[in-house]
Design a protein around this motif. Structure first.
Motif, PDB file in Angstrom:
ATOM      1  N   GLU A  95      41.757  47.009  33.263  1.00 39.96           N
ATOM      2  CA  GLU A  95      41.449  45.669  32.755  1.00 39.96           C
ATOM      3  C   GLU A  95      40.227  45.042  33.406  1.00 39.96           C
ATOM      4  O   GLU A  95      39.713  44.015  32.927  1.00 39.96           O
ATOM      5  CB  GLU A  95      42.654  44.746  32.998  1.00 39.96           C
ATOM      6  CG  GLU A  95      43.928  45.150  32.277  1.00 39.96           C
ATOM      7  CD  GLU A  95      44.773  46.167  33.045  1.00 39.96           C
ATOM      8  OE1 GLU A  95      45.903  46.449  32.590  1.00 39.96           O
ATOM      9  OE2 GLU A  95      44.305  46.688  34.086  1.00 39.96           O
ATOM     10  N   ALA A  96      39.740  45.618  34.507  1.00 40.06           N
ATOM     11  CA  ALA A  96      38.853  44.911  35.431  1.00 40.06           C
ATOM     12  C   ALA A  96      37.549  44.404  34.819  1.00 40.06           C
ATOM     13  O   ALA A  96      37.155  43.256  35.063  1.00 40.06           O
ATOM     14  CB  ALA A  96      38.541  45.801  36.636  1.00 40.06           C
ATOM     15  N   THR A  97      36.833  45.221  34.054  1.00 39.89           N
ATOM     16  CA  THR A  97      35.530  44.774  33.548  1.00 39.89           C
ATOM     17  C   THR A  97      35.695  43.626  32.561  1.00 39.89           C
ATOM     18  O   THR A  97      34.978  42.617  32.623  1.00 39.89           O
ATOM     19  CB  THR A  97      34.759  45.936  32.900  1.00 39.89           C
ATOM     20  OG1 THR A  97      34.728  47.045  33.793  1.00 39.89           O
ATOM     21  CG2 THR A  97      33.338  45.521  32.580  1.00 39.89           C
ATOM     22  N   GLY A  98      36.645  43.765  31.639  1.00 41.08           N
ATOM     23  CA  GLY A  98      36.880  42.701  30.664  1.00 41.08           C
ATOM     24  C   GLY A  98      37.419  41.433  31.304  1.00 41.08           C
ATOM     25  O   GLY A  98      36.971  40.317  30.994  1.00 41.08           O
ATOM     26  N   TYR A  99      38.389  41.587  32.211  1.00 36.19           N
ATOM     27  CA  TYR A  99      38.912  40.422  32.921  1.00 36.19           C
ATOM     28  C   TYR A  99      37.803  39.766  33.748  1.00 36.19           C
ATOM     29  O   TYR A  99      37.644  38.544  33.754  1.00 36.19           O
ATOM     30  CB  TYR A  99      40.038  40.846  33.863  1.00 36.19           C
ATOM     31  CG  TYR A  99      41.405  40.979  33.225  1.00 36.19           C
ATOM     32  CD1 TYR A  99      41.561  41.206  31.862  1.00 36.19           C
ATOM     33  CD2 TYR A  99      42.564  40.886  33.995  1.00 36.19           C
ATOM     34  CE1 TYR A  99      42.816  41.344  31.297  1.00 36.19           C
ATOM     35  CE2 TYR A  99      43.819  41.010  33.441  1.00 36.19           C
ATOM     36  CZ  TYR A  99      43.952  41.246  32.091  1.00 36.19           C
ATOM     37  OH  TYR A  99      45.193  41.370  31.535  1.00 36.19           O
TER      38      TYR A  99
END
Length: 449
Positions: free
Chosen positions: A209-213
């Motif tokens: 999820e990291a880049t989008g979050y």
């Protein structure tokens, strides 16, 4: 235009040495133009030849990747790894598998990665890699054989304290798994040499999820600090439907926005009721199908062939999350005309220079990729830390650290923009803030470095 003679000379040299590499030249020019005020105030950068060294990768590796398809025929692709700068830590950056991959694309990505990693505050240098192999339409067995062949050569050049690759376009958990298995077989060691690994074998919660979050955390902080605003009640258009776009959609929705459009390489879907994320995840993450299937399943949605038209959809916030130079001047004008006031980049360099000029001229809050999409590599850095400690943090722990890093990146970029007499120009701020840490480290380590 370069007002500083030193910067003009450096760029002219880069142009002469890399005449057929437009993406790389575009990335270099953007950074150098942002540094004009800083360089005027700090002659030590010219004295120590920092920029001449920074625009030249420490190492560029190109290699042949031979593999056998399901028909028994030998196929040959090109593999690449650029180890651009290790002044502040081991090289760190993703691997991209896509037909468009070439030396120019890899070098532009590695150059950008150097500043992006610097902005995270974590000890990571800049690198990037990949191949012109196209995973679309390939069987799992073909992808496995390619990844094993690719890693057989790449393994000679990487290591947990040397160079730590990750995923990028075309490289997800499946590909990382095949590559990691081959590395382990060749080296007989279980180390954190790749990030984006499976949770059972060294991966980190929240990495997917990291880049989008992170993109949404950056955008939210920028909105609050620069506009006293938030995602709440906003209409959002997101290009792409891969990992970054899907989780940007999820977090933007959680923050109170309505995402009405997403795309893939065939076209885009528009759903005025808001994107049904469960359906989109099933189409893209489970079935690996084309985005037209969304419109086939939802009466409220329409599909349009071609990607460019997505930027004509009225919105408050645009999050380009597909690929480089997807948003040109014409598209930027359409966004502004339709009331868009915020553009933050989830892909690497998705806006052309002309588009960026239009955003800045029209007071659009513009978040450049090297700042706004740094959440992925930041969480990769957190995965490296967990591997070194031989433990795993909870999703909430990782997510909270990610949120703090993205807020810190915004404030570093904003503060640097003020110091350079360009308050609120986050492109200038991000380039300057990322540059200073790397440049000062290079000077401290001596010219031979």
């Amino acid at each position: 235009m370069f007002k500083n003679d030193y910067l003009a000379r450096v760029y002219a040299q880069v142009e002469a040495r890399n005449p057929n590499e437009p993406e790389f030249l575009q990335a270099v020019r953007e950074v150098l133009e942002s540094l004009q005020t800083l360089v005027e105030k700090h002659p030590e950068y010219e004295k120590n030849g920092v920029l001449e060294r920074m625009v030249e990768p420490e190492r560029f590796i190109q290699f042949r990747v031979s593999w056998v398809d399901d028909a028994g025929k030998v196929q040959v692709n090109r593999g690449y790894r650029v180890q651009f700068n290790s002044a502040i830590g081991p090289y760190k950056g993703g691997l991209r598998l896509h037909p468009s991959v070439n030396a120019s694309v890899i070098k532009f990505l590695g150059f950008e990665q150097t500043f992006k990693n610097s902005l995270t505050g974590l000890p990571m240098g800049g690198g990037k890699g990949g191949s012109d192999f196209d995973p679309k339409g390939k069987s799992d067995a073909e992808i496995m054989r390619f990844c094993q062949s690719f890693m057989t050569e790449l393994s000679k050049h990487i290591g947990q304290f040397t160079d730590v690759p990750a995923g990028d376009i075309g490289v997800g958990g499946r590909e990382i798994g095949y590559m990691y298995g081959q590395y382990k077989r060749l080296r007989n060691e279980f180390t954190g040499v790749l990030t984006g690994k499976g949770l059972n074998w060294g991966g980190s919660l929240a990495r997917t999820e990291a880049t989008g979050y992170g993109l949404c955390y950056f955008t939210q902080e920028a909105l609050q600090c620069m506009r006293s605003d938030s995602f709440e009640g906003k209409t959002v258009v997101i290009s792409g439907s891969g990992n970054v776009a899907i989780y940007a959609c999820q977090k933007a929705t959680e923050l109170g926005a309505k995402v009405v459009a997403m795309s893939d390489s065939t076209g885009y879907v528009y759903d005025p009721n808001g994107i049904d994320l469960d359906l989109m995840k099933d189409i893209k993450e489970v079935r690996r199908a084309r985005i037209v299937e969304y419109a086939n399943a939802k009466e409220s949605a329409t599909f349009t062939e071609g990607c460019k038209g997505i930027w004509t959809i009225p919105c408050d916030i645009a999050l380009p999350c597909a690929t480089q130079n997807e948003l040109d001047g014409e598209s930027a004008k359409a966004l502004v005309a339709n009331g868009c006031t915020v553009v933050c980049e989830g892909a690497n360099m998705p806006s052309t220079p002309e588009a960026i000029e239009i955003f800045l001229a029209n007071n659009v809050l513009y978040g450049p990729a090297k700042a706004a999409n740094a959440g992925g590599v930041a969480t990769s850095g957190l995965e490296m830390s967990q591997n070194s400690l031989r433990l795993s943090w909870t999703f909430e722990e990782v997510d909270e650290r990610l949120k703090g890093i993205m807020k810190g990146i915004f404030h570093a970029a904003y503060d640097a923009s003020v110091a350079c007499d360009a308050p609120g120009n986050l492109m200038v701020g991000a380039n300057v803030a990322g540059f200073i840490k790397v440049a000062d480290s290079m000077i401290a380590q001596g010219i031979a470095y």
